[in-house]
Scaffold this motif. Sequence first.
Motif, short mmCIF file in Angstrom:
data_model
loop_
_atom_site.label_atom_id
_atom_site.label_comp_id
_atom_site.label_asym_id
_atom_site.label_seq_id
_atom_site.Cartn_x
_atom_site.Cartn_y
_atom_site.Cartn_z
N HIS A 87 0.84 -1.20 0.00
CA HIS A 87 0.00 0.00 0.00
C HIS A 87 0.88 1.25 0.00
O HIS A 87 1.75 1.41 0.86
CB HIS A 87 -0.91 0.00 1.23
CG HIS A 87 -1.96 -1.06 1.19
ND1 HIS A 87 -3.28 -0.80 0.92
CD2 HIS A 87 -1.87 -2.40 1.36
CE1 HIS A 87 -3.97 -1.93 0.94
NE2 HIS A 87 -3.14 -2.91 1.21
N THR A 89 0.92 5.74 -0.75
CA THR A 89 0.24 7.00 -0.99
C THR A 89 1.13 7.84 -1.90
O THR A 89 2.32 8.01 -1.62
CB THR A 89 -0.01 7.77 0.32
OG1 THR A 89 -0.87 6.99 1.15
CG2 THR A 89 -0.67 9.11 0.04
N SER A 96 -3.44 13.80 -3.28
CA SER A 96 -2.90 12.49 -2.92
C SER A 96 -3.86 11.39 -3.34
O SER A 96 -5.08 11.61 -3.44
CB SER A 96 -2.67 12.38 -1.40
OG SER A 96 -1.69 13.30 -0.97
N ASP A 98 -4.24 6.85 -2.91
CA ASP A 98 -3.71 5.59 -2.41
C ASP A 98 -3.75 4.55 -3.53
O ASP A 98 -4.69 4.52 -4.34
CB ASP A 98 -4.52 5.09 -1.21
CG ASP A 98 -4.36 5.99 0.01
OD1 ASP A 98 -3.27 6.57 0.17
OD2 ASP A 98 -5.32 6.12 0.79
N HIS A 133 3.53 2.41 3.00
CA HIS A 133 3.10 2.20 4.38
C HIS A 133 3.75 0.95 4.97
O HIS A 133 4.02 -0.02 4.26
CB HIS A 133 1.58 2.11 4.44
CG HIS A 133 0.91 3.35 3.96
ND1 HIS A 133 0.93 4.54 4.66
CD2 HIS A 133 0.23 3.62 2.81
CE1 HIS A 133 0.27 5.47 3.98
NE2 HIS A 133 -0.15 4.94 2.85
#
Length: 377
Positions: A87, A89, A96, A98, A133
């Motif tokens: 994951h 961003t 932004s 994801d 992340h």
Amino acid sequence: MNLPTPRRLYRGLRKMLRFLARPARRGGRRAGRVIQTYRGYGSRRSVFLIGRVFRQPGLGLNLREGPLDDVLNIIRRTVRWGVHDAHLTVTVGAVSVDVVTDRDGYFHVTLDVEANQDWPDQAFWQQARLRLHPGHREGEREPVEASADLYIPPRELDCAVISDIDDTVIYTGVASKLTMMYQLFVLKARHRTAFPGVSAFYRALFHGDTGERRRPMLYVSRGPWSIYDVLEEFFHLNRIPHGPILFLREWGVTLQRPLPIRAKDHKARLIRRMLAIYDRVPFVLIGDSGQRDPEVYAELVDEFPDRIRAIYIRHVHRGTDRDRAIQALAERTAARGCDMVLANDSLEMAQHAFQHGYIARDGLEEVREDCRRRQGS
């Protein structure tokens, strides 16, 4: 071709080792996930970016910088693998989004950036910020961060250029990384594999008829993503205008994916994406006659009759049947207002481009001189 001297060969091989080790060294010495980004592109309304997340081994060694350390980092680069379902961003300006990586670790991002109204009118490179992340299964506590360059052309844009690479910019040796590395770092500049006049012609197209256009230069290839950094270096050394390099497929043949991914219609899909991002902007397409570039480009003219301004096809095939087939395609595109030029060299392309106002006279003369010098060497 003259063989290099032992001293030149040694220096070239050292440069090659440092270059091949660079991606793993950028990712750090510790084991873990790293983000590899590729140059993206966009307009004032939307931008597009491709990247990949790898898991890179540490190997537990800490050598001084030198040949052995380079070899270690080349090994780390070779055995790293793509991470699926990671994951991230991605942020551009104030916007932004994801995204999650696919089964091979790749991610593709398109962002609506109309909120960035303070961007300058002239061309510039914008940076995207990427944040991977923490992966709890991997025991990570801190996010991994990276950045990527995005080319944003001038607000007033007269056209964009899309070019194939294999047998259009570079002789077919592009498919062999070792061959290209040897040519880049060991042989003298005149022995490198760009076609005569290509560098000057692409610079002329980039600068346009006024010398200040700074058009988007977008490149596609049948090669794998693994030669991306080699081509970046090739473009730099040959003074070919930098732009996003978009490959058709990940070739596979790895433990993760034992068979190559089929690439049917992928080039057309990439070009449609570029046409969508640069909405209403006309395009110049460049390819070669050895594969299906003329057919793919003619189909795009049928689909977007007002968007393709000219098509340049480098003559690399043998046989009159292929000549007749391309002539039939040229007649088909001409009926929709688009010239398809089957050219024997870069100078023929440049002459047509100058006659139709796509490049300046200075650009044409630079192509002429480069072809004369290269063909006479």
